[in-house]
Structure formats: C-alpha cells, structure tokens
Write an enzyme that holds these catalytic residues in place. Structure first.
Site, PDB file in Angstrom:
ATOM      1  N   GLU A 198     100.609 -22.472  22.366  1.00  9.57           N
ATOM      2  CA  GLU A 198      99.594 -21.402  22.108  1.00  9.57           C
ATOM      3  C   GLU A 198     100.036 -20.535  21.068  1.00  9.57           C
ATOM      4  O   GLU A 198      99.325 -20.008  20.236  1.00  9.57           O
ATOM      5  CB  GLU A 198      99.283 -20.684  23.597  1.00  9.57           C
ATOM      6  CG  GLU A 198      98.425 -21.717  24.414  1.00  9.57           C
ATOM      7  CD  GLU A 198      97.911 -20.934  25.401  1.00  9.57           C
ATOM      8  OE1 GLU A 198      99.107 -20.780  26.666  1.00  9.57           O
ATOM      9  OE2 GLU A 198      97.076 -20.520  26.009  1.00  9.57           O
ATOM     10  N   GLU A 225      99.708 -25.916  32.175  1.00 11.31           N
ATOM     11  CA  GLU A 225      98.975 -24.633  33.237  1.00 11.31           C
ATOM     12  C   GLU A 225      98.247 -25.347  34.374  1.00 11.31           C
ATOM     13  O   GLU A 225      98.353 -24.648  35.297  1.00 11.31           O
ATOM     14  CB  GLU A 225      97.891 -23.848  32.235  1.00 11.31           C
ATOM     15  CG  GLU A 225      98.801 -22.695  31.490  1.00 11.31           C
ATOM     16  CD  GLU A 225      99.327 -22.998  30.240  1.00 11.31           C
ATOM     17  OE1 GLU A 225      99.467 -24.333  30.051  1.00 11.31           O
ATOM     18  OE2 GLU A 225      99.517 -22.149  29.403  1.00 11.31           O
TER      19      GLU A 225
HETATM   20  N1  COA Z   1     110.476 -20.653  32.769  1.00  9.98           N
HETATM   21  C1  COA Z   1     111.740 -20.398  33.135  1.00  9.98           C
HETATM   22  N2  COA Z   1     112.827 -21.204  32.875  1.00  9.98           N
HETATM   23  C2  COA Z   1     112.661 -22.457  32.532  1.00  9.98           C
HETATM   24  C3  COA Z   1     111.442 -22.851  32.048  1.00  9.98           C
HETATM   25  C4  COA Z   1     110.209 -21.917  32.087  1.00  9.98           C
HETATM   26  N3  COA Z   1     108.908 -22.106  31.793  1.00  9.98           N
HETATM   27  N4  COA Z   1     111.477 -23.999  31.525  1.00  9.98           N
HETATM   28  C5  COA Z   1     112.786 -24.420  31.644  1.00  9.98           C
HETATM   29  N5  COA Z   1     113.575 -23.392  32.164  1.00  9.98           N
HETATM   30  C6  COA Z   1     114.827 -23.215  32.325  1.00  9.98           C
HETATM   31  C7  COA Z   1     115.303 -24.069  33.648  1.00  9.98           C
HETATM   32  O1  COA Z   1     114.923 -23.347  35.041  1.00  9.98           O
HETATM   33  C8  COA Z   1     116.678 -24.566  33.303  1.00  9.98           C
HETATM   34  O2  COA Z   1     117.297 -23.261  33.675  1.00  9.98           O
HETATM   35  P1  COA Z   1     118.864 -23.520  34.536  1.00  9.98           P
HETATM   36  O3  COA Z   1     119.884 -24.203  33.586  1.00  9.98           O
HETATM   37  O4  COA Z   1     119.380 -22.205  34.703  1.00  9.98           O
HETATM   38  O5  COA Z   1     118.525 -24.301  35.859  1.00  9.98           O
HETATM   39  C9  COA Z   1     116.860 -24.692  31.944  1.00  9.98           C
HETATM   40  O6  COA Z   1     115.664 -23.734  31.207  1.00  9.98           O
HETATM   41  C10 COA Z   1     116.815 -25.950  31.282  1.00  9.98           C
HETATM   42  O7  COA Z   1     115.567 -26.682  32.081  1.00  9.98           O
HETATM   43  P2  COA Z   1     115.663 -28.005  32.950  1.00  9.98           P
HETATM   44  O8  COA Z   1     114.410 -27.966  33.668  1.00  9.98           O
HETATM   45  O9  COA Z   1     117.048 -28.094  33.629  1.00  9.98           O
HETATM   46  O10 COA Z   1     115.616 -29.126  31.817  1.00  9.98           O
HETATM   47  P3  COA Z   1     114.975 -30.327  31.791  1.00  9.98           P
HETATM   48  O11 COA Z   1     115.441 -31.295  30.777  1.00  9.98           O
HETATM   49  O12 COA Z   1     115.195 -31.013  33.158  1.00  9.98           O
HETATM   50  O13 COA Z   1     113.299 -30.281  31.866  1.00  9.98           O
HETATM   51  C11 COA Z   1     111.289 -29.470  31.175  1.00  9.98           C
HETATM   52  C12 COA Z   1     112.859 -29.693  30.797  1.00  9.98           C
HETATM   53  C13 COA Z   1     110.752 -28.652  30.033  1.00  9.98           C
HETATM   54  C14 COA Z   1     110.503 -30.646  31.296  1.00  9.98           C
HETATM   55  C15 COA Z   1     111.278 -28.564  32.518  1.00  9.98           C
HETATM   56  O14 COA Z   1     112.157 -27.379  32.360  1.00  9.98           O
HETATM   57  C16 COA Z   1     109.922 -27.942  32.879  1.00  9.98           C
HETATM   58  O15 COA Z   1     109.043 -28.570  33.270  1.00  9.98           O
HETATM   59  N6  COA Z   1     109.778 -26.685  32.548  1.00  9.98           N
HETATM   60  C17 COA Z   1     108.555 -26.131  32.946  1.00  9.98           C
HETATM   61  C18 COA Z   1     107.496 -26.313  31.779  1.00  9.98           C
HETATM   62  C19 COA Z   1     106.230 -25.315  32.296  1.00  9.98           C
HETATM   63  O16 COA Z   1     105.447 -25.770  33.479  1.00  9.98           O
HETATM   64  N7  COA Z   1     106.041 -24.113  31.541  1.00  9.98           N
HETATM   65  C20 COA Z   1     104.971 -23.179  32.005  1.00  9.98           C
HETATM   66  C21 COA Z   1     103.637 -23.596  31.238  1.00  9.98           C
HETATM   67  S1  COA Z   1     102.531 -22.393  31.739  1.00  9.98           S
END
Ligand code: COA
Length: 244
Positions: A115, A135
């Site tokens: 966004e 979302e």
């Molecule tokens: N908010 C807060 N922390 C987040 C985050 C978010 N949206 N996305 C990633 N992080 C953090 C993870 O908690 C992790 O922290 P940690 O190392 O302290 O555990 C770090 O970033 C790395 O992320 P991780 O999930 O371990 O990496 P991954 O390669 O396994 O997965 C994603 C990457 C992007 C697929 C996954 O992090 C994800 O799905 N994130 C959320 C995306 C989302 O739904 N965003 C909100 C949209 S409204």
C-alpha cells in the site's frame, strides 16, 4: 532529522532517501514507523532542497512485510484510533506530495508495504520481490488505501483477484500486471532508483510538480475537465507554449 528509530532519512543532491529500518522484523509497519513517516513526509513535502524521494527497505529480505502483527492485539480503543488517524493520515500525506516519489521494492512487499508502494508514483522492483495483500486472511480489509489504489493502477478484475484470493505475485508477474514499472537485478535496484531520480531532477521543480498534479488530479476528472486542468497548470509556467 536523522534521530529516528525505525526509519533512516538522508538527503543527497536534492534526493530524499527514506529507508524503512526494522530489518529483523522484515520492516513491518508499526506505530513508531507511522509516526516517523508522518514526520519525515511532512518535512520532504515542504523542503525545497528535496526534489525527488526514494522509499526503500533496509536488509536483505523485505521492503516491508505489512502491518506489525504484534501490535494487532494492542490496538487502542476505536475512539483513540480514530483520533490518531485523523491527526496522522500518513496515506493522505503521501498522496498530497507534489514531488515524484519512487519506491524501490525488494523481497516481501506485503499489506501496508504494497500500500505504501502504491502511494508512490513509480515502482521499481528487484527480481526477488513478492507482492501480496494478506489482510483478508486476518479477517480485515486493507486500511491504507489498497482497495482504492490497487484497482486504479492495475484494473478492477486483477485487483479483486489479488485482494480476494490473497494470492501472492512475483516480480515478473507484477511487471506484466503493470503493478511495477520495471524489474531489475537485486544489486541494481537502489542504483537504478538513484539514476531515475537524477534523470527526473534535470527538470525544474515547477515542471515536475505541475506534471504530477496534472496526472494525479486529472485521473479523478472527466477528460474535458482534465484538459482544462492541464491548460491551467501549463499556463503557470514561464515557457508555456499553449495557445489558449
Ligand atoms: N509483523 C511483525 N513481525 C513480523 C512481520 C509482521 N508483519 N512479518 C515478519 N515478522 C517478523 C517475524 O515475527 C520474525 O521475527 P523473529 O525472528 O523475531 O521470530 C521475522 O520477522 C522474520 O520473519 P519469519 O516469519 O521468521 O520469516 P519467514 O521467511 O519464515 O516468513 C513471511 C516471511 C513474510 C512469509 C512471514 O513473516 C509472514 O507471513 N509475515 C506476516 C505477513 C503479514 O500477514 N503481514 C500483515 C499484513 S496486514
């Protein structure tokens, strides 16, 4: 202007560089980031020494992985949230800036990340970029303009498919969908954004501002009204050559 915690702001040769800087959390957009962006965007909007802005993300893995999910459960009560939104309309502020905004996108570009990119004027992506609007899977709809900006950029059907299915899009498809202007190798992303900014800066600030206003404001007008707007804005330039 450099005392920020979760963004880095630098000014070089009339380009403002805003770098989202929470790489360990994949640059997730938290309240602190919202407040700092609000401050820095307000500053670049009024700073005559900034002609073009580049928005980018620190770290190897993400431009921004969306809203900070750890803050979802600590959201303020609705009245406070509404008040804060009124006072800190980051998205409205993005769209009110008449200077060219370039988004340099790599890795995860999700939720608020996409966004933010959609609030910019030109999107460059690296080959590893992945775009998504997750979302719906969280039981919410986009709150940073995505439901409005995405269809305006790529069309209703394509936007709805991405929004409703939650499907992620890789860089090559993002280019085909016209979600991004160009895809470049990862190492070339920031240099390419700078080259583009340098090229844009060869034009005068007024020319850039009026050209952007003509396009942005014109999109909400009929063609007839848009042509009048173009003539009005063009007429303000000393080198104006229109006959009207
Ligand atoms: N908010 C807060 N922390 C987040 C985050 C978010 N949206 N996305 C990633 N992080 C953090 C993870 O908690 C992790 O922290 P940690 O190392 O302290 O555990 C770090 O970033 C790395 O992320 P991780 O999930 O371990 O990496 P991954 O390669 O396994 O997965 C994603 C990457 C992007 C697929 C996954 O992090 C994800 O799905 N994130 C959320 C995306 C989302 O739904 N965003 C909100 C949209 S409204």
């Amino acid at each position: 202007m450099s005392d920020f915690e979760v963004i880095i702001y630098e000014k070089q040769n009339e380009t403002g560089f805003i770098t989202l800087n929470r790489p360990k959390a994949l640059n997730a957009y938290n309240i602190q980031m919202r407040d700092e962006l609000y401050q820095v965007l307000g500053a670049v909007k009024d700073d005559p020494e900034v002609r073009v802005v580049i928005l980018r993300g620190a770290g190897e893995r993400a431009f921004c992985a969306g809203a900070d999910l750890t803050e979802f459960l600590t959201a303020p009560p609705p009245v406070t949230a509404r008040q804060v939104r009124w006072e800190r309309d980051v998205w409205g502020l993005f769209l009110s800036i008449d200077k060219p905004l370039i988004a340099a996108l790599h890795g995860y570009v999700l939720g608020s990340g996409i966004e933010m990119a959609l609030c910019c004027d030109i999107r460059l992506a690296s080959e590893d970029a992945q775009f998504g609007v997750p979302e719906m899977g969280l039981g919410i709809i986009p709150a940073a303009g995505g439901s409005q900006t995405l269809p305006r950029l790529i069309g209703r059907g394509r936007a709805l498919e991405i929004l409703l299915s939650g499907r992620w899009v890789k860089a090559d498809e993002a280019y085909r969908l016209r979600l991004v202007n160009r895809v470049v190798p990862r190492d070339d992303l920031w240099p390419e954004a700078e080259r583009l900014a340098d090229r844009i800066k060869t034009h005068s600030p007024d020319v850039l501002s009026y050209a952007k206003q003509a396009v942005m404001r014109g999109l909400d007008l009929s063609l007839e009204q848009g042509l009048k707007l173009e003539a009005r804005l063009g007429g303000r330039l000393p080198a104006n050559y229109t006959s009207s």
